[in-house]
Design an enzyme around this catalytic site. Structure first.
Site, PDB file in Angstrom:
ATOM      1  CG  ASP A 135      -1.642  -1.311   1.382  1.00  0.00           C
ATOM      2  OD1 ASP A 135      -2.737  -1.440   0.831  1.00  0.00           O
ATOM      3  OD2 ASP A 135      -1.101  -2.238   2.027  1.00  0.00           O
ATOM      4  CG  HIS A 146      -3.052  -5.403   3.021  1.00  0.00           C
ATOM      5  ND1 HIS A 146      -2.624  -4.588   2.003  1.00  0.00           N
ATOM      6  CD2 HIS A 146      -3.446  -6.549   2.430  1.00  0.00           C
ATOM      7  CE1 HIS A 146      -2.743  -5.216   0.857  1.00  0.00           C
ATOM      8  NE2 HIS A 146      -3.246  -6.414   1.080  1.00  0.00           N
TER       9      HIS A 146
HETATM   10  P1  NAI Z   1      -1.433 -18.480  -4.270  1.00  0.00           P
HETATM   11  O1  NAI Z   1      -2.792 -19.098  -4.115  1.00  0.00           O
HETATM   12  O2  NAI Z   1      -0.791 -18.406  -5.603  1.00  0.00           O
HETATM   13  O3  NAI Z   1      -0.415 -19.254  -3.317  1.00  0.00           O
HETATM   14  C1  NAI Z   1      -0.691 -19.539  -1.981  1.00  0.00           C
HETATM   15  C2  NAI Z   1       0.157 -20.718  -1.588  1.00  0.00           C
HETATM   16  O4  NAI Z   1      -0.010 -20.910  -0.186  1.00  0.00           O
HETATM   17  C3  NAI Z   1      -0.253 -22.013  -2.268  1.00  0.00           C
HETATM   18  O5  NAI Z   1       0.890 -22.678  -2.764  1.00  0.00           O
HETATM   19  C4  NAI Z   1      -0.939 -22.796  -1.158  1.00  0.00           C
HETATM   20  O6  NAI Z   1      -0.783 -24.198  -1.308  1.00  0.00           O
HETATM   21  C5  NAI Z   1      -0.160 -22.275   0.052  1.00  0.00           C
HETATM   22  N1  NAI Z   1      -0.833 -22.463   1.336  1.00  0.00           N
HETATM   23  C6  NAI Z   1      -2.155 -22.383   1.614  1.00  0.00           C
HETATM   24  N2  NAI Z   1      -2.369 -22.667   2.909  1.00  0.00           N
HETATM   25  C7  NAI Z   1      -1.164 -22.912   3.457  1.00  0.00           C
HETATM   26  C8  NAI Z   1      -0.729 -23.277   4.746  1.00  0.00           C
HETATM   27  N3  NAI Z   1      -1.602 -23.464   5.735  1.00  0.00           N
HETATM   28  N4  NAI Z   1       0.596 -23.443   4.969  1.00  0.00           N
HETATM   29  C9  NAI Z   1       1.477 -23.293   3.968  1.00  0.00           C
HETATM   30  N5  NAI Z   1       1.131 -22.964   2.711  1.00  0.00           N
HETATM   31  C10 NAI Z   1      -0.171 -22.773   2.463  1.00  0.00           C
HETATM   32  O7  NAI Z   1      -1.561 -17.054  -3.586  1.00  0.00           O
HETATM   33  P2  NAI Z   1      -0.600 -15.786  -3.717  1.00  0.00           P
HETATM   34  O8  NAI Z   1      -1.028 -14.969  -4.880  1.00  0.00           O
HETATM   35  O9  NAI Z   1       0.806 -16.234  -3.627  1.00  0.00           O
HETATM   36  O10 NAI Z   1      -1.032 -14.959  -2.418  1.00  0.00           O
HETATM   37  C11 NAI Z   1      -0.777 -15.434  -1.120  1.00  0.00           C
HETATM   38  C12 NAI Z   1      -1.463 -14.573  -0.079  1.00  0.00           C
HETATM   39  O11 NAI Z   1      -0.949 -13.257  -0.090  1.00  0.00           O
HETATM   40  C13 NAI Z   1      -2.977 -14.424  -0.263  1.00  0.00           C
HETATM   41  O12 NAI Z   1      -3.588 -14.554   1.023  1.00  0.00           O
HETATM   42  C14 NAI Z   1      -3.139 -13.008  -0.759  1.00  0.00           C
HETATM   43  O13 NAI Z   1      -4.402 -12.475  -0.428  1.00  0.00           O
HETATM   44  C15 NAI Z   1      -2.029 -12.324  -0.006  1.00  0.00           C
HETATM   45  N6  NAI Z   1      -1.598 -11.018  -0.523  1.00  0.00           N
HETATM   46  C16 NAI Z   1      -1.259 -10.055   0.396  1.00  0.00           C
HETATM   47  C17 NAI Z   1      -0.818  -8.818   0.011  1.00  0.00           C
HETATM   48  C18 NAI Z   1      -0.464  -7.770   1.033  1.00  0.00           C
HETATM   49  O14 NAI Z   1      -0.176  -6.643   0.615  1.00  0.00           O
HETATM   50  N7  NAI Z   1      -0.449  -8.033   2.320  1.00  0.00           N
HETATM   51  C19 NAI Z   1      -0.709  -8.490  -1.420  1.00  0.00           C
HETATM   52  C20 NAI Z   1      -1.048  -9.568  -2.313  1.00  0.00           C
HETATM   53  C21 NAI Z   1      -1.482 -10.784  -1.863  1.00  0.00           C
END
Ligand code: NAI
Length: 326
Positions: free
Chosen positions: A159, A187
């Site tokens: 952000d 966030h």
């Molecule tokens: P993605 O779906 O591509 O990857 C998530 C990964 O986490 C997957 O490989 C999944 O198997 C794994 N996963 C799920 N539960 C798990 C657990 N209990 N333990 C270990 N691994 C686990 O998602 P992406 O795009 O990589 O995003 C990840 C997170 O980041 C989402 O929650 C998204 O909303 C968040 N995010 C946060 C931002 C921020 O500014 N704080 C910005 C963009 C995304």
């Protein structure tokens, strides 16, 4: 050569993981003279994909990559970790209510907080990226009573970086010259990006822009809804920019900011009327591996309203998971 630093990354097989791990291994996060050992965590069904990412990491022959492990067990992945970047989270699936999403993530972060408590380095620096990031960080912190609460942080840096870029575009100035910008709160689209104190080459950004209507009606909605705009355009949520923000967050915490303000989601000490312990975006500076809150800023009426709104959302999220933290 320095001793390697153990960096745990969860959600290693995901899209942010793919944009993050190579940069950590190349030294962009902890420094070009700092070897790292990557300790990757993902779900059992993602272990094959993690293996593929590890093969690619290997094929980069990064001089600073001193080792790698993969596991589906947080107590293995977090063992002696000095940095833990918690990216993996439960995404919202079709028909899932917000309350269910909160609960599902609360369970993940209760387990991971407890694992950090049990096996991580006692000074582990934790960054929660997975959403809802602030509340997940709060839950992990509460689940790790033997670790310093101040070591649990949430990612507001994306952000912050989005706000900086919008200001650079509006003023026609270089983004690197912007100082004293901050983002308050959660966030989420309720975050409050605040350029009232910001300067560019010593000049006040507020005076340069001098348009409160732009602030309220263009700037804040643009920054707040940027994530949704990226999903709309790309068909996938922001990943490279999120990974970049995670690198910025940890690099600044680890190596310092030289007096420059950055935004981190940190447990409140009660300052600015934010209840103690609430993980909230605040302006900080970093030095010697510690962050310091920027204190004594004046909060005007417009800002107070915005800060109260984002705080209210966080209080509601907290109430939604209270039963798990008893
Ligand atoms: P993605 O779906 O591509 O990857 C998530 C990964 O986490 C997957 O490989 C999944 O198997 C794994 N996963 C799920 N539960 C798990 C657990 N209990 N333990 C270990 N691994 C686990 O998602 P992406 O795009 O990589 O995003 C990840 C997170 O980041 C989402 O929650 C998204 O909303 C968040 N995010 C946060 C931002 C921020 O500014 N704080 C910005 C963009 C995304």
């Amino acid at each position: 050569m320095k001793n390697p630093v153990r960096v745990a990354v969860t959600g290693a097989a995901g899209q942010i993981g793919y944009a993050l791990l190579f940069r950590i291994a190349s030294g962009e996060m902890l420094g070009k003279d700092q070897p790292v050992i990557l300790q990757l965590l993902d779900l059992p069904q993602a272990q094959n994909a993690v293996k593929g990412v590890m093969m690619e990491l290997q094929d980069c022959a990064f001089p600073l990559l001193a080792g790698m492990t993969a596991s589906d067990d947080p107590e293995v992945a977090f063992k002696d970790a000095q940095v833990a970047i918690l990216v993996g989270a439960r995404p919202r699936s079709k028909g899932m209510e917000r309350a269910d999403l909160l609960q599902a993530n609360a369970q993940i972060f209760t387990v991971q907080g407890a694992a950090l408590n049990k096996v991580a380095d006692r000074n582990v620096k934790v960054l929660v990226v997975g959403n809802p990031a602030n509340t997940n960080a709060y839950i992990a912190m509460k689940s790790a009573p033997d670790l310093p609460a101040k070591n649990f942080t949430a990612m507001l840096r994306l952000d912050h970086n989005r706000a900086a870029s919008q200001i650079a575009e509006k003023t026609g100035k270089a983004v690197a010259d912007i100082e004293k910008l901050c983002v308050w709160g959660n966030h989420s689209p309720t975050m409050y990006a605040d350029y009232r104190f910001a300067t560019i080459n010593g000049q006040s950004v507020k005076d340069m822009i001098n348009d409160q209507q732009w602030n309220a009606e263009v700037f804040l909605p643009t920054v707040g809804k940027r994530g949704a705009a990226i999903i709309e355009a790309r068909g996938l949520s922001s990943a490279a920019s999120a990974a970049n923000a995670a690198i910025d967050h940890i690099r600044d915490w680890w190596l310092g900011t030289n007096g420059k303000w950055v935004t981190m989601g940190i447990p409140s000490d009660g300052s600015y009327g934010i209840p103690e312990g609430t993980v909230f975006g605040f302006p900080v500076t970093c030095e010697n591996g510690e962050y310091q809150l920027v204190r004594g800023l004046e909060i005007d009426e417009f800002s107070r309203e915005r800060i109260n709104a984002t705080l209210q959302e966080l209080e509601d999220e907290k109430a939604g998971v209270a039963d798990l933290l008893k």
